[in-house]
Write a protein that holds these residues in place. Structure first.
Motif, short mmCIF file in Angstrom:
data_model
loop_
_atom_site.label_atom_id
_atom_site.label_comp_id
_atom_site.label_asym_id
_atom_site.label_seq_id
_atom_site.Cartn_x
_atom_site.Cartn_y
_atom_site.Cartn_z
N GLY A 192 53.28 42.97 32.92
CA GLY A 192 52.80 42.46 31.64
C GLY A 192 53.93 41.94 30.77
N GLY A 198 51.64 38.17 25.84
CA GLY A 198 50.77 37.00 25.88
C GLY A 198 50.59 36.38 27.25
N TRP A 199 51.23 36.94 28.28
CA TRP A 199 51.05 36.41 29.63
C TRP A 199 51.37 37.50 30.65
CZ3 TRP A 199 55.51 35.63 32.83
CH2 TRP A 199 56.73 35.80 32.17
N ARG A 200 51.04 37.23 31.91
CA ARG A 200 51.30 38.18 32.99
C ARG A 200 52.18 37.53 34.05
NH1 ARG A 200 46.92 41.96 32.43
NH2 ARG A 200 45.96 41.45 30.41
N ASP A 212 47.25 45.77 38.96
CA ASP A 212 47.88 46.13 37.68
C ASP A 212 48.02 47.65 37.61
OD1 ASP A 212 48.81 46.37 35.12
OD2 ASP A 212 47.17 45.27 34.16
N ALA A 228 42.89 35.72 39.06
CA ALA A 228 43.24 34.55 38.25
C ALA A 228 42.99 33.27 39.02
CB ALA A 228 44.71 34.62 37.83
N LEU A 230 38.37 37.57 33.37
CA LEU A 230 38.15 38.89 32.79
C LEU A 230 36.79 39.10 32.17
CD1 LEU A 230 41.60 39.25 30.94
CD2 LEU A 230 40.95 40.26 33.13
N GLU A 273 48.82 32.83 32.73
CA GLU A 273 48.40 32.86 31.34
C GLU A 273 47.13 33.68 31.19
OE1 GLU A 273 50.47 31.65 29.31
OE2 GLU A 273 51.64 30.28 30.57
N GLU A 274 46.88 34.16 29.98
CA GLU A 274 45.66 34.91 29.71
C GLU A 274 44.43 34.06 30.01
OE1 GLU A 274 45.33 38.18 28.82
OE2 GLU A 274 47.49 38.30 29.18
N THR A 275 44.53 32.75 29.76
CA THR A 275 43.39 31.86 30.01
C THR A 275 43.16 31.61 31.50
OG1 THR A 275 44.89 29.98 29.68
CG2 THR A 275 43.53 30.68 27.79
N LEU A 334 43.15 34.21 33.66
CA LEU A 334 42.57 35.45 34.16
C LEU A 334 41.04 35.43 34.04
CD1 LEU A 334 45.11 37.96 32.60
CD2 LEU A 334 44.89 37.40 35.03
#
Length: 395
Positions: free
Chosen positions: A134, A137-139, A163, A173, A215, A209-211, A213
């Motif tokens: 982590g 703001g991103w992985r 994770d 993702a 989720l 990026e979070e976008t 993923l």
């Protein structure tokens, strides 16, 4: 030139048949060579069939799952590697539709239809070597992944990583295949499905990026989201059935044109030999039983898909039973038929140039990725105890 380029109103199955005819001309040589079927993948791009399962409002052809799998079977009859990566492409599209928000999957659908994107697979939930780190703001994904079917020559990948900070949760993702840090090794060298590019991939500090993923609602989170593994299972059942249908047609042609009656036979022609006729009767029964079960399962999946988020766990479970049943039968019948065709074609049909063995090799290779014994265990629990299959990535 594909049917789409000649006629914008061409029916998808007409396009698929034309492509299958083209693929059949080089299928034996390409099976021997292995590697990436680049020309054939580009032909699929040009055909418009990569948008087959995408709804029309996003630029697609709005096909049902039954219609999509009909194309998969058409390809599998002549080239099951192409069928595999084509079907997996649509499975990846289903993955983003089921696991992601509309704000994610709708633009991906539109771009796929407009730009003829090919989606590849780097999910393999059983391979936990890729892990998440982590950041603010991103992985970051790092590690290796095996059985990455269709990843080579793709524009987008569905990838997963474990994770540990979230208790071993699997994060999935959608990321561009060319993103920095992704290496596709081209190390697939198995006895069958030789042009599926199902080798390994390495992720070296790949930014996610979070976008990217998936989720919301996330994997296997709702009965509707739990249709994803069922789509995968029915995809394989259609491949197995298509392989068997292709083996049957090749054997039939060879029997009628090349085979001769055994010297003890009273038949003047091979088509009159009683033992040959018995075998073909058995082949026909096995194909018909597989077809009926596979097509029934497809119709049930279509109805479940149409329910969307309103789908209940019970309804999802009934589809799971139907698809597991179809897959077991298509696997067993297909393996037996692909082996026994040699009994009606004779010794000369074992010549390498005939390549009749490729059908068995392809089906055997693919069928081992999900043991039938465990499918039968689930079906037995249903038949005896009324227990519906518990959703996993394989059931």
């Amino acid at each position: 030139m594909t049917a789409k380029l000649q006629n914008a109103q061409a029916v998808p199955m007409d396009i698929a048949r034309e492509l299958a005819n083209e693929f059949s001309c080089t299928a034996v040589e390409r099976d021997d060579r292995g590697g990436t079927p680049k020309a054939e993948r580009d032909a699929l791009r040009a055909s418009g069939l990569l948008a087959l399962s995408i709804p029309s409002q996003f630029g697609g052809l709005n096909a049902t799952w039954s219609e999509t799998f009909e194309v998969v079977r058409e390809f599998a009859r002549v080239d099951s590697s192409i069928a595999h990566v084509f079907g997996f492409h649509h499975l990846m599209l289903a993955t983003i539709r089921l696991f992601a928000t509309p704000a994610q999957w709708q633009p991906w659908f539109e771009l796929t239809a407009r730009k003829n994107w090919f989606w590849g697979n780097a999910l393999n939930p059983l391979d936990t070597r890729t892990v998440v780190k982590g950041h603010n703001g991103w992985r970051e994904f790092s590690g290796k992944k095996s059985f990455c079917s269709g990843a080579t020559d793709s524009e987008m990948l569905i990838a997963s990583a474990v994770d540990d900070a979230a208790g071993g949760k699997l994060l999935i993702a959608a990321i561009p295949s060319g993103r920095t840090g992704i290496t596709l090794h081209g190390d697939w060298n198995n006895i069958g499905q030789r042009q599926t590019d199902s080798g390994s991939a390495t992720f070296e500090r790949v930014r996610v990026e979070e976008t990217d993923l998936l989720l919301d609602p996330g994997p296997l989170s709702t009965p509707f989201a739990c249709l994803r593994p069922l789509i995968a299972q029915l995809h394989f059942a259609n491949i197995f059935l298509g392989i068997a249908e292709g083996a049957f047609e090749e054997a039939r042609k060879y029997t009628l044109e090349e085979a001769r009656p055994w010297f003890k036979s009273n038949a003047a022609h091979i088509g009159e030999d009683p033992y040959v006729l018995i075998h073909y009767g058995e082949f026909w029964i096995s194909l018909e039983s597989s077809r009926l079960l596979v097509e029934r399962a497809g119709e049930m999946l279509d109805r479940a898909w149409a329910k969307g988020p309103a789908l209940s766990s019970e309804e999802r479970g009934q589809v799971a039973v139907a698809i597991a049943t179809a897959k077991v039968v298509a696997s067993r019948n297909g393996l037996e038929l692909c082996s026994k065709v040699f009994e009606v074609t004779g010794a000369r049909s074992t010549h390498a140039s005939v390549a009749l063995d490729r059908h068995w090799r392809n089906l055997r290779t693919q069928s081992l990725h999900d043991p039938l014994d465990y499918k039968l265990h689930e079906l037995g629990d249903w038949a005896l105890n009324g227990a519906l299959p518990i959703p996993t990535f394989y059931s």
